[in-house]
Design an enzyme around this catalytic site. Structure first.
Site, PDB file in Angstrom:
ATOM      1  N   ALA A   1       2.115  34.833  26.316  1.00 46.28           N
ATOM      2  CA  ALA A   1       2.768  36.015  25.757  1.00 46.28           C
ATOM      3  C   ALA A   1       4.157  35.603  25.262  1.00 46.28           C
ATOM      4  CB  ALA A   1       2.877  37.096  26.821  1.00 46.28           C
TER       5      ALA A   1
ATOM      6  N   GLY B   1      -0.978  34.916  28.928  1.00 39.12           N
ATOM      7  CA  GLY B   1      -1.703  35.804  28.028  1.00 39.12           C
ATOM      8  C   GLY B   1      -2.751  35.061  27.215  1.00 39.12           C
TER       9      GLY B   1
ATOM     10  N   GLU C   1       2.369  33.155  35.204  1.00 43.89           N
ATOM     11  CA  GLU C   1       3.312  34.292  35.161  1.00 43.89           C
ATOM     12  C   GLU C   1       4.267  34.339  36.342  1.00 43.89           C
ATOM     13  OE1 GLU C   1       0.129  34.378  34.482  1.00 43.89           O
ATOM     14  OE2 GLU C   1      -0.203  35.536  32.652  1.00 43.89           O
TER      15      GLU C   1
END
Ligand code: NAI
Length: 691
Positions: free
Chosen positions: A60, A102, A125
């Site tokens: 992401a 992501g 993450e």
């Protein structure tokens, strides 16, 4: 952003968002639109998604997480993943490079995954204080099982292609041309029933396995919440249908996104990048090329720096004064590499290659060819100056002359050469082949190209280079002096050694301050803390006594604590008695001291000194100070660094507490830094100006 091509009956969607195909705003929407287009395209029977350039989707866009629009951004990512999963035509994901965060979540939403042999996948993450937020915690366990998925989501360590295949995360490894292999794979599944991740059976989470993972996360990721939340989210996948699981994940993700922990970790990620930008150093400044280096002094630091250079493939000559000291230095290097080989972190072949790059010697042979010479001899101005005089005589024009001094004036060292503009401080931290911090300290006349070279070098070595001003102790040691001083005052005032160490360890520091002193050596600490201009200010009174008794710390088996043969610490009753009697002699009344006071006095002393460092321009920005503390001093990254921490607790509270300490301990120690007062009055923070 997405190119759409027909390869017979397969629609090939290529994600084109260089350099790493991050899911910047618009990418997920475009991918979703392309999936929908392929579904409506009568010629298409299967869909293949691949990354353009060197990688699949690397993750992401971290920038988006800090914005007020973060929720909308994440909603679009989730919609894209759901659209992929719900596609009526099979979707094959073709992974090369890395599918992280992501990126992996997009891949997990597909119906099949094929992977290039060198690629890796992961959910990192937690490194930003987050958990997967677009289905990773729900889809990954449906493929890899709860235990593997929880491990990947909690620790963030990526897995390589083979392991991903074994874990069931991917269906096939494609040797050779990935695009062609993935198209061929897509053709074999076209028209067949679609195995959607949502329909996969998932075995119940074993309570003992989950408990063990939670336990491991509490130890390995001490102080952090996101790893625990990640495990809980993965565990929920075994109980809930996909949609309910996704809702639970979304709720948990939104909570961690609001946490100070994620804000701090995202901030530290950007801080390190910001540190590489040096004011007044034009971007077009061309650094000198470093093809070969030389080091003077093969002690603790010289040896470690030689390893750091060799690890980056730079040949290095290592000079000592005697056979004995040279032999000792070389032995240390061998031992360090050998332990990396024994533990499986390095192959024997790699060790041999690195050792071959290091040439131990007693002369200046070959120094004339070096592009960079780093001095790492004793911390003594006279000794260093005489080395620099010699270097001035042997080094070629255009050779960067660096000193690893931890406290001396760079200009005084440079002044003995006829090329002060080529001299710079590069302050590595011990052990230099491990620690990431390098303070880069230009002198008054250092050329921009030399500064740029030091910066480029740290980058090449995989280290965090931070520009520091030429003041006593630069940024890090100048601040650690006041921190360590408070730790000592606290035991003089009645806290136990163990209490002080524990309070700061629990705060998140890699180790307590007195444990750190015992590790570094109390003699070394005494040497640095005897700073110029320290007269007139309360000084620690136990430290000199410990040193004169030979209680130097780990190396002598006793210091603030006692150490066994394995260097395990235990309380030292004699040191405790020495502290009590020394305090009594000095008229210091001992009292009960809370952990809160211990943390506030030590950490706010750092903050107050940090504010002065900043105000004097010794650090370019508050975040540079934080990078120094995160990469060189074991400050917990999830607190962002001392300056960010001050901002999170609020400058009014910081200033109020400092004023209390000033009232009790005097202005010479606790006079609030003018910058802190100004920012507090203006309702500002240290770190808001982060570029
Ligand atoms: P050390 O005492 O382990 O090593 C210094 C070495 O330099 C000795 O082996 C000595 O024989 C050699 N040496 C002295 N004069 C020499 C000459 N003219 N030619 C060749 N070799 C010579 O000291 P250490 O700890 O490695 O420190 C070196 C420098 O790094 C100092 O300036 C120190 O302040 C700094 N430093 C030390 C750190 C630490 O944790 N030990 C951390 C960061 C900086």
């Amino acid at each position: 952003m997405i190119t759409y091509q027909h390869e017979q009956d397969v629609a090939v969607l290529t994600v084109e968002n260089p350099p790493v195909n991050a899911l910047s705003p618009g990418v997920a929407e475009a991918l979703q639109a392309a999936i929908e287009k392929a579904n409506a395209d009568a010629e298409v029977r299967a869909i293949m998604v691949i990354g353009g350039g060197r990688t699949f989707i690397a993750g992401a866009d971290v920038n988006e997480f800090g914005k007020p629009s973060a929720a909308q951004y994440v909603a679009k990512l989730r919609a894209c993943a759901n659209a992929i999963e719900n596609s009526a035509k099979p979707v094959v994901m073709a992974i090369h490079g890395a599918a992280l965060g992501g990126g992996l979540e997009v891949a997990l939403a597909g119906h099949y995954r094929v992977i290039a042999p060198g690629a890796q996948v992961g959910q990192p993450e937690v490194k930003l204080g987050l958990i997967p937020g677009m289905g990773g915690t729900q889809r990954l366990p449906r493929l890899a099982g709860v235990a593997k998925a929880a491990e990947m989501c909690a620790f963030g360590v990526p897995v390589k292609a083979k392991e991903a295949l074994a874990a069931g995360i991917v269906d096939q490894i494609v040797e050779g041309d990935l695009r062609a292999g993935a198209i061929a794979f897509a053709q074999t599944v076209a028209g067949k029933p679609i195995p959607r991740t949502r329909d996969r059976k998932i075995a119940a989470a074993e309570p003992a396995v989950v408990a063990a993972l939670l336990d491991q996360a509490r130890k390995k990721m001490r102080g952090q919440n996101a790893p625990l939340v990640a495990i809980a989210a993965v565990e929920a996948a075994a109980r809930l249908p996909l949609d309910a699981g996704l809702a639970e994940e979304a709720e948990k993700f939104d909570a961690v996104l609001r946490s100070t922990e994620s804000k701090a970790l995202i901030y530290s990620f950007f801080s390190e990048r910001a540190a590489a930008k040096i004011a007044g150093l034009p971007a077009e400044t061309v650094p000198y090329e470093i093809r070969g280096a030389a080091i003077v002094g093969a002690g603790t630091m010289g040896g470690g720096i030689a390893m750091a250079l060799a690890n980056a493939g730079i040949p290095v000559r290592l000079k000592e004064t005697t056979e004995e000291t040279l032999g000792r230095g070389v032995n240390n290097i061998h031992r360090n590499y050998a332990s990396a080989v024994t533990s499986g972190r390095m192959s024997q072949e790699a060790m041999d290659q690195k050792l071959a790059l290091i040439t131990p010697q007693l002369t200046y042979d070959g120094f004339a060819q070096a592009d960079l010479i780093i001095e790492a001899v004793f911390e003594n101005l006279g000794v260093k100056q005489s080395v620099f005089r010699e270097l001035d005589g042997v080094a070629k024009a255009g050779c960067v002359l660096a000193t690893n001094t931890s406290s001396l004036d760079i200009d005084k060292i440079a002044a003995v050469t006829r090329r002060a503009d080529m001299v710079i401080g590069v302050h590595f931290f011990s052990p230099a082949h491990v620690m990431r911090l390098v303070e880069i300290v230009p002198g008054k006349t250092t050329r921009p190209e030399v500064l740029a070279t030091a910066l480029a070098l740290t980058k090449k070595l995989g280290k965090a280079g931070v520009r520091a001003g030429n003041c006593h102790g630069f940024i890090g040691n100048r601040m650690i002096n006041v921190y360590g001083r408070e730790a000592q005052f606290l035991v003089e005032e009645g806290a136990t050694v163990e209490q002080v160490n524990q309070a700061l360890y629990d705060f998140g520091m890699a180790m307590g301050p007195l444990a750190m002193f015992d590790l570094v050596g109390n003699d070394v600490v005494l040497n640095i803390t005897a700073a110029p201009g320290a007269g007139g200010i309360r000084q620690p009174i136990v430290l000199p006594k410990l040193c004169s008794l030979g209680r130097l710390g780990q190396k002598s088996g006793r210091g603030w604590s006692s150490y066994d043969a394995k260097r395990k610490a235990s309380p030292d009753a004699e040191t405790a008695a020495l502290i009590r009697s020394t305090a009594a002699e000095a008229g210091i009344i001992q009292r009960e001291i809370s952990s809160e006071e211990i943390i506030d006095r030590c950490v706010l002393a750092l903050v107050n000194e940090g504010a002065r460092v900043l105000e004097e321009g010794m650090a370019q920005r508050a975040s540079d100070i934080d990078v120094v503390y995160l990469t060189g001093y074991g400050f917990p990254a999830w607190r962002g660094g001392p300056m960010f921490y001050a901002d999170t607790i609020g400058l009014p509270k910081v200033l109020g507490r400092i004023r209390e300490f000033e009232a009790r301990h005097g202005s010479s120690l606790w006079n609030p830094a003018p910058l802190l007062q100004r920012l507090e009055e203006a309702g500002q923070t240290f770190t808001q100006a982060l570029p």
